[in-house]
Design a protein around this motif. Structure first.
Motif, PDB file in Angstrom:
ATOM      1  N   CYS A   1       0.835  -1.207   0.000  1.00  0.00           N
ATOM      2  CA  CYS A   1       0.000   0.000   0.000  1.00  0.00           C
ATOM      3  C   CYS A   1       0.868   1.254   0.000  1.00  0.00           C
ATOM      4  CB  CYS A   1      -0.922   0.000   1.215  1.00  0.00           C
ATOM      5  SG  CYS A   1      -2.289  -1.169   1.105  1.00  0.00           S
ATOM      6  N   ARG A   2       1.939   1.227   0.784  1.00  0.00           N
ATOM      7  CA  ARG A   2       2.834   2.386   0.817  1.00  0.00           C
ATOM      8  C   ARG A   2       3.473   2.615  -0.549  1.00  0.00           C
ATOM      9  NH1 ARG A   2       8.216   2.660   1.170  1.00  0.00           N
ATOM     10  NH2 ARG A   2       9.145   4.589   1.980  1.00  0.00           N
ATOM     11  N   CYS A   3       3.936   1.538  -1.181  1.00  0.00           N
ATOM     12  CA  CYS A   3       4.534   1.669  -2.513  1.00  0.00           C
ATOM     13  C   CYS A   3       3.499   2.167  -3.521  1.00  0.00           C
ATOM     14  CB  CYS A   3       5.116   0.331  -2.970  1.00  0.00           C
ATOM     15  SG  CYS A   3       6.545  -0.226  -2.016  1.00  0.00           S
ATOM     16  N   TYR A   4       2.267   1.684  -3.403  1.00  0.00           N
ATOM     17  CA  TYR A   4       1.202   2.111  -4.316  1.00  0.00           C
ATOM     18  C   TYR A   4       0.974   3.614  -4.203  1.00  0.00           C
ATOM     19  CZ  TYR A   4      -3.404   2.161  -6.555  1.00  0.00           C
ATOM     20  OH  TYR A   4      -4.469   2.442  -7.374  1.00  0.00           O
ATOM     21  N   LEU A   5       0.941   4.134  -2.963  1.00  0.00           N
ATOM     22  CA  LEU A   5       0.715   5.568  -2.765  1.00  0.00           C
ATOM     23  C   LEU A   5       1.930   6.388  -3.192  1.00  0.00           C
ATOM     24  CD1 LEU A   5      -1.059   5.449   0.723  1.00  0.00           C
ATOM     25  CD2 LEU A   5      -2.106   5.787  -1.526  1.00  0.00           C
ATOM     26  N   VAL A   6       3.122   5.883  -2.891  1.00  0.00           N
ATOM     27  CA  VAL A   6       4.334   6.633  -3.258  1.00  0.00           C
ATOM     28  C   VAL A   6       4.468   6.748  -4.768  1.00  0.00           C
ATOM     29  CG1 VAL A   6       6.856   6.532  -3.224  1.00  0.00           C
ATOM     30  CG2 VAL A   6       5.576   6.121  -1.133  1.00  0.00           C
ATOM     31  N   MET A   7       4.097   5.691  -5.499  1.00  0.00           N
ATOM     32  CA  MET A   7       4.208   5.713  -6.954  1.00  0.00           C
ATOM     33  C   MET A   7       3.102   6.524  -7.622  1.00  0.00           C
ATOM     34  SD  MET A   7       5.205   1.679  -7.409  1.00  0.00           S
ATOM     35  CE  MET A   7       4.731   1.648  -9.134  1.00  0.00           C
ATOM     36  N   GLY A   8       2.110   6.970  -6.847  1.00  0.00           N
ATOM     37  CA  GLY A   8       0.972   7.680  -7.413  1.00  0.00           C
ATOM     38  C   GLY A   8       1.326   8.918  -8.227  1.00  0.00           C
ATOM     39  N   PRO A   9       2.127   9.871  -7.703  1.00  0.00           N
ATOM     40  CA  PRO A   9       2.430  11.078  -8.478  1.00  0.00           C
ATOM     41  C   PRO A   9       3.143  10.794  -9.800  1.00  0.00           C
ATOM     42  CG  PRO A   9       2.943  11.409  -6.161  1.00  0.00           C
ATOM     43  CD  PRO A   9       2.630   9.957  -6.319  1.00  0.00           C
ATOM     44  N   LEU A  10       4.120   9.894  -9.789  1.00  0.00           N
ATOM     45  CA  LEU A  10       4.823   9.551 -11.020  1.00  0.00           C
ATOM     46  C   LEU A  10       3.872   8.902 -12.021  1.00  0.00           C
ATOM     47  CD1 LEU A  10       7.402   9.224 -12.690  1.00  0.00           C
ATOM     48  CD2 LEU A  10       7.839   7.093 -11.441  1.00  0.00           C
TER      49      LEU A  10
ATOM     50  N   GLU B   1      -1.848  -6.123  -4.807  1.00  0.00           N
ATOM     51  CA  GLU B   1      -0.792  -6.603  -5.704  1.00  0.00           C
ATOM     52  C   GLU B   1      -1.188  -6.409  -7.160  1.00  0.00           C
ATOM     53  OE1 GLU B   1      -0.027 -10.622  -4.755  1.00  0.00           O
ATOM     54  OE2 GLU B   1       1.262 -10.167  -3.026  1.00  0.00           O
ATOM     55  N   PHE B   2      -2.433  -6.750  -7.477  1.00  0.00           N
ATOM     56  CA  PHE B   2      -2.905  -6.592  -8.858  1.00  0.00           C
ATOM     57  C   PHE B   2      -2.828  -5.123  -9.274  1.00  0.00           C
ATOM     58  CE2 PHE B   2      -6.326  -5.721 -11.870  1.00  0.00           C
ATOM     59  CZ  PHE B   2      -6.077  -6.676 -12.857  1.00  0.00           C
TER      60      PHE B   2
ATOM     61  N   ARG C   1       0.118  -0.818 -12.140  1.00  0.00           N
ATOM     62  CA  ARG C   1       0.722   0.520 -12.124  1.00  0.00           C
ATOM     63  C   ARG C   1       2.182   0.451 -12.564  1.00  0.00           C
ATOM     64  NH1 ARG C   1      -0.842   4.730  -7.459  1.00  0.00           N
ATOM     65  NH2 ARG C   1      -2.731   4.590  -8.726  1.00  0.00           N
ATOM     66  N   VAL C   2       2.904  -0.598 -12.144  1.00  0.00           N
ATOM     67  CA  VAL C   2       4.301  -0.758 -12.568  1.00  0.00           C
ATOM     68  C   VAL C   2       4.386  -0.905 -14.087  1.00  0.00           C
ATOM     69  CG1 VAL C   2       6.269  -2.348 -12.502  1.00  0.00           C
ATOM     70  CG2 VAL C   2       5.120  -1.705 -10.380  1.00  0.00           C
ATOM     71  N   ILE C   3       3.499  -1.717 -14.659  1.00  0.00           N
ATOM     72  CA  ILE C   3       3.525  -1.929 -16.111  1.00  0.00           C
ATOM     73  C   ILE C   3       3.231  -0.633 -16.849  1.00  0.00           C
ATOM     74  CG2 ILE C   3       2.368  -3.136 -18.007  1.00  0.00           C
ATOM     75  CD1 ILE C   3       1.917  -5.466 -16.064  1.00  0.00           C
TER      76      ILE C   3
ATOM     77  N   VAL D   1       9.267  -3.002  -7.821  1.00  0.00           N
ATOM     78  CA  VAL D   1       8.338  -2.136  -7.094  1.00  0.00           C
ATOM     79  C   VAL D   1       9.106  -1.215  -6.147  1.00  0.00           C
ATOM     80  CG1 VAL D   1       6.540  -2.155  -5.327  1.00  0.00           C
ATOM     81  CG2 VAL D   1       6.363  -3.665  -7.292  1.00  0.00           C
ATOM     82  N   GLN D   2      10.073  -1.774  -5.410  1.00  0.00           N
ATOM     83  CA  GLN D   2      10.864  -0.955  -4.507  1.00  0.00           C
ATOM     84  C   GLN D   2      11.660   0.102  -5.266  1.00  0.00           C
ATOM     85  OE1 GLN D   2      10.752  -1.070  -1.174  1.00  0.00           O
ATOM     86  NE2 GLN D   2       9.220  -2.689  -1.269  1.00  0.00           N
ATOM     87  N   TRP D   3      12.206  -0.293  -6.406  1.00  0.00           N
ATOM     88  CA  TRP D   3      12.993   0.643  -7.209  1.00  0.00           C
ATOM     89  C   TRP D   3      12.127   1.787  -7.734  1.00  0.00           C
ATOM     90  CZ3 TRP D   3      17.124   2.983  -8.756  1.00  0.00           C
ATOM     91  CH2 TRP D   3      17.205   3.547 -10.025  1.00  0.00           C
ATOM     92  N   LEU D   4      10.990   1.480  -8.276  1.00  0.00           N
ATOM     93  CA  LEU D   4      10.113   2.531  -8.792  1.00  0.00           C
ATOM     94  C   LEU D   4       9.563   3.398  -7.669  1.00  0.00           C
ATOM     95  CD1 LEU D   4       8.118   0.792 -11.676  1.00  0.00           C
ATOM     96  CD2 LEU D   4       9.998   2.431 -11.838  1.00  0.00           C
ATOM     97  N   SER D   5       9.419   2.844  -6.478  1.00  0.00           N
ATOM     98  CA  SER D   5       8.991   3.668  -5.345  1.00  0.00           C
ATOM     99  C   SER D   5      10.048   4.716  -5.018  1.00  0.00           C
ATOM    100  CB  SER D   5       8.732   2.777  -4.122  1.00  0.00           C
ATOM    101  OG  SER D   5       7.688   1.869  -4.374  1.00  0.00           O
ATOM    102  N   ARG D   6      11.309   4.333  -5.086  1.00  0.00           N
ATOM    103  CA  ARG D   6      12.388   5.303  -4.866  1.00  0.00           C
ATOM    104  C   ARG D   6      12.387   6.371  -5.958  1.00  0.00           C
ATOM    105  NH1 ARG D   6      16.522   3.598  -1.394  1.00  0.00           N
ATOM    106  NH2 ARG D   6      16.241   1.484  -0.560  1.00  0.00           N
ATOM    107  N   VAL D   7      12.200   5.930  -7.182  1.00  0.00           N
ATOM    108  CA  VAL D   7      12.175   6.889  -8.294  1.00  0.00           C
ATOM    109  C   VAL D   7      11.005   7.854  -8.126  1.00  0.00           C
ATOM    110  CG1 VAL D   7      11.872   7.102 -10.798  1.00  0.00           C
ATOM    111  CG2 VAL D   7      13.327   5.291  -9.869  1.00  0.00           C
TER     112      VAL D   7
END
Length: 427
Positions: free
Chosen positions: A250-259, A288-289, A294-296, A399-405
């Motif tokens: 959930c944290r990664c999902y929210l962090v990746m939201g702006p990008l 996860e789905f 979102r990653v794709i 997922v972790q990498w894109l969260s950092r980005v």
């Protein structure tokens, strides 16, 4: 106090058995689990039947002797299931400990206990004391000794069978669960030895407590608590790990939201059709789905932006020097007004990637493309700043990498500075 300990222990054991039965998958066959459940259920029922409050119901017209006989029968059955559990847990039981032999022994033990009880011809006194009839002291004493000996044997066999499992368990929670079960066995041995004074009391005075005393019920409550905790600790560990993973996703999902929003706004064609699995469905499968979709979409947007990558982004960041950058946990920040702390490779590479995407989005808005040669040089330069150790090797790492980005894309103060330089260069 004695009644409270007995009934609480019975509730804990029966509730544990009911919960384990409820989560059992239909059609599943686990002999070890079912033997353990049968022991827990029988032991809980016997503690409730032999509690002083239950035996005292004889004052209201209930047959106290029948209650005591039923409680002893259920408790003896619990020991038989305990012995069966020891035989099943032990990968190579001795011939004398085979399940078939123990099943026959359990039947004969029940018959012997009933015959000895009849031979003793006991009577139940108003204070809950069981008094042997004429010439009934020896049968009653033999009955108590037979039960105690069988209990000690069963507990020792279970200890010997569980000890290697507790040492060789694959995970920490399973090892701790095995240790708690071993502790419960040790308490059970003390609980059983406490009843040996009943043999002397029967032979000397011809009477014995029809119900469990305060010490026995207290030891039973401790034993029940250890059994329940040891049985559930492995399951609780799995549940906690699933909850921690769900929160992390959930944290990664929210962090990746702006990008993700920035890329979808600039390139609506990368978005998959709406629908599919709801976000919270099948916890944690729903998140996860949504996260992997979102990653794709982010990766599709990065591919579209390749023609707009500015070749000088990495060199501009190197020229900018250290600056304070907010980073998620696990990424070291750098300060310009204090002693410089070397940033780790993840932070540098994530910042370069975020700056590259931000510059490419700005170039797309302005319609500025770069030649294939310049783009290849920029890609090569950017790749040279990324350590092999931070290259994602699986989907979770991605997922972790894109969260950092995404974190750097939103929070880094270097991004606005780089965009201002980009606009100034165009002007």
């Amino acid at each position: 106090m004695s009644d409270l300990a007995a009934y609480l222990a019975a509730v804990v054991l029966v509730a544990l058995a009911a919960w384990a039965i409820a989560i059992e998958r239909p059609g599943a066959r686990h002999p070890i689990r079912w033997a353990g459940l049968a022991f827990v259920l029988c032991e809980g029922c016997s503690m409730a039947l032999l509690a002083p409050g239950t035996v005292a119901l004889s004052d209201t017209g209930a047959d106290g002797l029948s209650v005591i006989a039923l409680g002893d029968t259920v408790r003896t059955a619990a020991l038989s299931f305990l012995m069966l559990l020891a035989c099943l847990v032990n990968p190579r039981p001795a011939r004398r400990r085979s399940p078939a032999v123990q099943a026959v022994l359990a039947v004969w033990l029940q018959v012997a206990m009933v015959l000895l009880f009849i031979a003793a011809r006991p009577t139940l006194q108003t204070d809950g004391t069981l008094t042997a009839g004429p010439a009934g002291r020896w049968p009653l004493a033999v009955r108590v000794a037979l039960f105690a000996a069988y209990a000690i044997w069963s507990l020792i066999e279970l200890f010997v069978a569980v000890l290697p499992q507790a040492r060789l368990a694959a995970t920490g929670p399973l090892r701790w669960g095995g240790r708690l079960v071993l502790a419960a066995v040790c308490v059970g041995v003390v609980w059983t030895l406490w009843s040996y004074d009943d043999i002397v009391h029967v032979l000397r005075y011809g009477s014995v407590d029809g119900s469990e005393d305060t010490v026995s019920n207290a030891l039973g409550a401790v034993c029940a608590t250890l059994v329940a905790t040891g049985s559930l600790i492995g399951k609780w560990s799995v549940t906690f790990q699933a909850a921690a993973r769900w929160l992390r996703l959930c944290r990664c999902y929210l962090v990746m939201g702006p990008l993700w929003s920035a890329l979808r706004t600039a390139m609506p064609q990368i978005a998959f059709p709406e629908g599919g699995r709801p976000l919270l469905a099948g916890w944690p499968a729903g998140i996860e789905f949504a996260l992997y979709r979102r990653v794709i979409e982010i990766h599709d947007g990065r591919l579209v932006l390749r023609a707009y990558h500015h070749p000088e982004v990495a060199s501009w960041l190197e020229q900018a020097g250290p600056s304070e950058v907010d980073t998620p946990r696990g990424v070291v920040s750098r300060r310009a007004d204090a002693k410089t702390i070397p940033a780790d490779a993840d932070a540098d590479a994530a910042l370069v990637e975020a700056a590259t995407i931000a510059a490419a989005l700005e170039n797309m808005r302005r319609g500025r493309r770069f030649t294939a040669t310049a783009t290849a040089e920029a890609t090569s330069r950017k790749a040279s700043t990324v350590s092999v150790d931070v290259i994602p090797t699986d989907l979770d790492a991605e997922v972790q990498w894109l969260s950092r980005v995404a974190w750097a894309f939103r929070r880094s103060p270097m991004i606005p500075v780089l965009l201002e330089r980009l606009r100034a260069e165009e002007g």
